[in-house]
Scaffold this active site. Structure first.
Site, short mmCIF file in Angstrom:
data_model
loop_
_atom_site.label_atom_id
_atom_site.label_comp_id
_atom_site.label_asym_id
_atom_site.label_seq_id
_atom_site.Cartn_x
_atom_site.Cartn_y
_atom_site.Cartn_z
N GLU A 220 3.94 4.37 5.97
CA GLU A 220 2.70 3.60 5.86
C GLU A 220 1.66 4.40 5.07
OE1 GLU A 220 1.12 1.08 5.70
OE2 GLU A 220 1.02 -0.15 7.48
N ASP A 221 0.78 3.68 4.42
CA ASP A 221 -0.33 4.33 3.73
C ASP A 221 -1.40 4.79 4.70
OD1 ASP A 221 -0.97 1.74 4.44
OD2 ASP A 221 -1.55 1.09 2.43
N GLY B 143 0.77 -1.24 0.00
CA GLY B 143 0.00 0.00 0.00
C GLY B 143 0.80 1.28 0.00
N ASP C 183 -5.14 2.27 10.85
CA ASP C 183 -6.55 2.01 11.15
C ASP C 183 -6.65 1.63 12.63
OD1 ASP C 183 -9.14 1.14 11.24
OD2 ASP C 183 -9.00 -0.25 9.57
N PHE D 279 -13.96 2.68 4.87
CA PHE D 279 -12.98 1.92 4.08
C PHE D 279 -12.66 2.70 2.81
CE2 PHE D 279 -11.38 -1.29 1.17
CZ PHE D 279 -10.45 -1.93 1.98
P1 5GP Z 1 -4.31 -1.53 11.08
O1 5GP Z 1 -3.44 -2.66 11.53
O2 5GP Z 1 -3.83 -0.17 11.52
O3 5GP Z 1 -5.76 -1.77 11.45
O4 5GP Z 1 -4.37 -1.56 9.52
C1 5GP Z 1 -3.27 -1.33 8.74
C2 5GP Z 1 -3.42 -1.91 7.36
O5 5GP Z 1 -4.78 -2.29 7.05
C3 5GP Z 1 -3.07 -0.86 6.34
O6 5GP Z 1 -1.68 -0.87 6.09
C4 5GP Z 1 -3.88 -1.28 5.15
O7 5GP Z 1 -3.20 -2.27 4.42
C5 5GP Z 1 -5.13 -1.91 5.75
N1 5GP Z 1 -6.22 -0.92 5.82
C6 5GP Z 1 -6.70 -0.31 6.92
N2 5GP Z 1 -7.72 0.52 6.61
C7 5GP Z 1 -7.86 0.44 5.27
C8 5GP Z 1 -8.76 1.09 4.33
O8 5GP Z 1 -9.63 1.90 4.66
N3 5GP Z 1 -8.60 0.76 3.02
C9 5GP Z 1 -7.68 -0.16 2.60
N4 5GP Z 1 -7.62 -0.39 1.29
N5 5GP Z 1 -6.82 -0.79 3.44
C10 5GP Z 1 -6.93 -0.48 4.76
#
Ligand code: 5GP
Length: 179
Positions: free
Chosen positions: A97-98, A42, A101, A150
């Site tokens: 990071e992109d 990402g 979440d 999302f």
């Molecule tokens: P976390 O561990 O912080 O919940 O999520 C991190 C990863 O989940 C991000 O690097 C990404 O790959 C994926 N992710 C979280 N939210 C989104 C979203 O809204 N859209 C997409 N496409 N990927 C997400």
């Protein structure tokens, strides 16, 4: 390319934010060398654009991780698919990071990289989802705080698609292709 769903962050806004983040990083690391660690897949666009907005010498490395769970929810169990190519001890490291979440992926990555004893370790993320971080993560360089929808585009996918959109958009169910 047709615009998809509700555009949350435009191409111009992304460019401005990345320029600002690059200037902040350049000021903070003046006189130092930096190792940018991009989290695949990402972050590939954020990494490419942010690196070009940074004035201090940078090296690149990448990690690929996958978090178990369904397509749109993070489980917090992270598997390293590709580790760094190089040692990071005594290096100044910024993870790129992109999106943050739940914070579970970055929490895991921080723990994993800290034991390798970098000189410093910070995070740059283009997007931070407001209000749902299960683990508070200190994102020092951040582009935008966004609502907990999302999103896709600018590196972020749904089922492998939409990473090439130059903007970030909320994915509506009606946008989904038949796959
Ligand atoms: P976390 O561990 O912080 O919940 O999520 C991190 C990863 O989940 C991000 O690097 C990404 O790959 C994926 N992710 C979280 N939210 C989104 C979203 O809204 N859209 C997409 N496409 N990927 C997400």
């Amino acid at each position: 390319m047709d615009t998809l769903g509700t555009v949350l962050v435009t191409e111009e806004q992304i460019a401005e934010a990345v320029t600002r983040m690059g200037a902040e990083i350049s000021a903070d690391y003046e006189g130092k060398e930096l190792l940018l660690v991009g989290i695949l897949k990402g972050a590939f666009l954020t990494m490419a654009d942010l690196a070009r907005a940074i004035q201090v010498p940078v090296e690149f490395d990448f990690m690929a991780v996958s978090s178990y769970g369904d397509a749109t929810k993070s489980s917090g169990v992270v598997r390293i698919l590709k580790d760094l190519d190089q040692e990071i001890s005594d290096r100044h490291v910024v993870i790129v990071e992109d999106i943050v979440d739940t914070g579970l992926t970055l929490h895991y990555l921080l723990e994993n990289l800290r034991v390798r004893q970098p000189a410093s370790l910070e995070i740059a993320a283009l997007l931070v989802k407001e209000g749902i971080q299960q683990i508070p993560i200190d994102v020092k360089y951040r582009g935008f705080d966004i609502p907990p929808d999302f999103v896709v585009g600018y590196g972020l996918d749904y089922a492998g698609l939409f990473r090439n959109l130059p903007y970030v958009t909320v994915l509506d169910e009606s946008d989904l292709p038949e796959i």
